[in-house]
Design a protein around this motif. Structure first.
Motif, PDB file in Angstrom:
ATOM      1  N   SER A   4      38.384  27.615  30.213  1.00  0.00           N
ATOM      2  CA  SER A   4      37.321  27.912  28.794  1.00  0.00           C
ATOM      3  C   SER A   4      38.418  28.878  28.142  1.00  0.00           C
ATOM      4  N   VAL A   5      38.708  29.306  27.149  1.00  0.00           N
ATOM      5  CA  VAL A   5      38.888  30.559  27.035  1.00  0.00           C
ATOM      6  C   VAL A   5      38.331  31.574  27.218  1.00  0.00           C
ATOM      7  N   SER A   6      36.894  31.723  27.380  1.00  0.00           N
ATOM      8  CA  SER A   6      36.323  33.025  27.873  1.00  0.00           C
ATOM      9  C   SER A   6      36.859  33.153  29.150  1.00  0.00           C
ATOM     10  N   ASP A   7      36.697  32.420  30.058  1.00  0.00           N
ATOM     11  CA  ASP A   7      37.710  32.325  31.633  1.00  0.00           C
ATOM     12  C   ASP A   7      38.992  33.249  31.509  1.00  0.00           C
ATOM     13  N   ILE A   8      39.751  32.978  30.196  1.00  0.00           N
ATOM     14  CA  ILE A   8      40.962  33.088  30.780  1.00  0.00           C
ATOM     15  C   ILE A   8      40.972  34.492  30.015  1.00  0.00           C
ATOM     16  N   GLN A   9      40.162  35.038  29.231  1.00  0.00           N
ATOM     17  CA  GLN A   9      40.524  36.315  28.533  1.00  0.00           C
ATOM     18  C   GLN A   9      39.740  37.017  29.671  1.00  0.00           C
ATOM     19  N   ALA A  10      38.253  36.193  30.637  1.00  0.00           N
ATOM     20  CA  ALA A  10      38.344  37.431  31.298  1.00  0.00           C
ATOM     21  C   ALA A  10      39.450  37.847  32.675  1.00  0.00           C
ATOM     22  N   ARG A  11      40.117  37.353  32.975  1.00  0.00           N
ATOM     23  CA  ARG A  11      40.462  37.201  33.737  1.00  0.00           C
ATOM     24  C   ARG A  11      41.995  38.500  33.652  1.00  0.00           C
ATOM     25  N   LEU A  12      42.421  38.338  31.859  1.00  0.00           N
ATOM     26  CA  LEU A  12      43.078  39.046  31.669  1.00  0.00           C
ATOM     27  C   LEU A  12      43.314  40.036  31.104  1.00  0.00           C
ATOM     28  N   LYS A  13      41.609  40.244  30.965  1.00  0.00           N
ATOM     29  CA  LYS A  13      40.811  41.368  31.340  1.00  0.00           C
ATOM     30  C   LYS A  13      40.589  42.370  32.531  1.00  0.00           C
ATOM     31  N   PRO A  45      32.245  24.308  23.881  1.00  0.00           N
ATOM     32  CA  PRO A  45      33.457  24.828  24.516  1.00  0.00           C
ATOM     33  C   PRO A  45      34.293  23.363  25.242  1.00  0.00           C
ATOM     34  N   TYR A  46      36.154  23.946  24.748  1.00  0.00           N
ATOM     35  CA  TYR A  46      36.971  22.713  25.399  1.00  0.00           C
ATOM     36  C   TYR A  46      37.385  23.564  26.809  1.00  0.00           C
ATOM     37  N   LEU A  47      37.971  23.146  27.202  1.00  0.00           N
ATOM     38  CA  LEU A  47      38.721  22.824  28.858  1.00  0.00           C
ATOM     39  C   LEU A  47      40.076  22.808  28.486  1.00  0.00           C
ATOM     40  N   TYR A  48      40.656  24.245  28.749  1.00  0.00           N
ATOM     41  CA  TYR A  48      42.451  23.758  28.756  1.00  0.00           C
ATOM     42  C   TYR A  48      42.523  23.758  30.554  1.00  0.00           C
ATOM     43  N   SER A  49      43.977  22.985  30.439  1.00  0.00           N
ATOM     44  CA  SER A  49      44.566  23.268  32.362  1.00  0.00           C
ATOM     45  C   SER A  49      45.721  22.726  31.689  1.00  0.00           C
ATOM     46  N   ALA A  50      46.910  23.468  32.373  1.00  0.00           N
ATOM     47  CA  ALA A  50      48.094  22.815  33.084  1.00  0.00           C
ATOM     48  C   ALA A  50      48.879  21.714  32.614  1.00  0.00           C
ATOM     49  N   SER A  51      49.858  21.297  31.114  1.00  0.00           N
ATOM     50  CA  SER A  51      49.927  20.015  31.439  1.00  0.00           C
ATOM     51  C   SER A  51      50.449  19.337  31.984  1.00  0.00           C
ATOM     52  N   LYS A  52      51.081  18.005  32.447  1.00  0.00           N
ATOM     53  CA  LYS A  52      51.588  17.265  33.838  1.00  0.00           C
ATOM     54  C   LYS A  52      52.577  16.730  33.418  1.00  0.00           C
ATOM     55  N   ARG A  53      53.531  17.105  32.128  1.00  0.00           N
ATOM     56  CA  ARG A  53      54.093  16.414  31.415  1.00  0.00           C
ATOM     57  C   ARG A  53      55.593  16.690  31.999  1.00  0.00           C
ATOM     58  N   LYS A  54      57.011  16.538  32.246  1.00  0.00           N
ATOM     59  CA  LYS A  54      57.602  16.546  33.100  1.00  0.00           C
ATOM     60  C   LYS A  54      58.844  15.864  31.608  1.00  0.00           C
ATOM     61  N   GLU A  55      58.973  15.579  30.969  1.00  0.00           N
ATOM     62  CA  GLU A  55      60.350  15.480  30.083  1.00  0.00           C
ATOM     63  C   GLU A  55      60.570  16.799  30.217  1.00  0.00           C
ATOM     64  N   ALA A  56      61.948  16.180  29.873  1.00  0.00           N
ATOM     65  CA  ALA A  56      63.258  17.836  29.824  1.00  0.00           C
ATOM     66  C   ALA A  56      63.133  18.941  28.214  1.00  0.00           C
ATOM     67  N   SER A  57      62.137  17.674  27.430  1.00  0.00           N
ATOM     68  CA  SER A  57      62.411  18.737  26.515  1.00  0.00           C
ATOM     69  C   SER A  57      61.232  19.136  26.488  1.00  0.00           C
ATOM     70  N   ALA A  58      59.894  19.407  27.500  1.00  0.00           N
ATOM     71  CA  ALA A  58      58.853  20.622  27.392  1.00  0.00           C
ATOM     72  C   ALA A  58      59.329  21.940  27.985  1.00  0.00           C
ATOM     73  N   PRO A  59      60.421  22.513  29.135  1.00  0.00           N
ATOM     74  CA  PRO A  59      60.930  23.430  29.603  1.00  0.00           C
ATOM     75  C   PRO A  59      61.499  24.416  28.039  1.00  0.00           C
ATOM     76  N   ASN A  60      62.242  23.551  27.844  1.00  0.00           N
ATOM     77  CA  ASN A  60      63.300  23.986  26.786  1.00  0.00           C
ATOM     78  C   ASN A  60      62.014  24.073  25.041  1.00  0.00           C
TER      79      ASN A  60
END
Length: 86
Positions: A4-13, A45-60
């Motif tokens: 969650s946003v709160s989880d990420i914020q806590a890890r950043l702290k 809340p929303y839970l966020y995770s990294a996308s598994k998308r592997k399209e060539a345009s994603a890194p750029n």
């Protein structure tokens, strides 16, 4: 994994970065709009995770997004939490 946003914020702290909840949320919403992260509703809340998308345009797109919005590198830790190959 999913966080969650709160989880990420806590890890950043813990790593020494103090960012407002709304700042972290804004970054995640923008990354979701660019399809670089996934989210799902978990109650209120929303839970966020990294996308598994592997399209060539994603890194750029991710690189351009990072440079244009976070040139000061203050939010680099947020992005590093989301930039995984899990």
């Amino acid at each position: 994994g999913e966080q969650s946003v709160s989880d990420i914020q806590a890890r950043l702290k813990q790593s020494g970065e103090t960012l407002a909840y709304t700042t972290v949320m804004t970054v995640l919403v923008r990354l979701h709009a660019k399809e670089l992260v996934k989210r799902r509703k978990d109650g209120r809340p929303y839970l966020y995770s990294a996308s598994k998308r592997k399209e060539a345009s994603a890194p750029n797109l991710f690189d351009r997004f990072t440079r244009s919005l976070f040139g000061a590198e203050r939010l680099k830790p947020v992005l590093s939490l989301l930039n995984t190959d899990e």
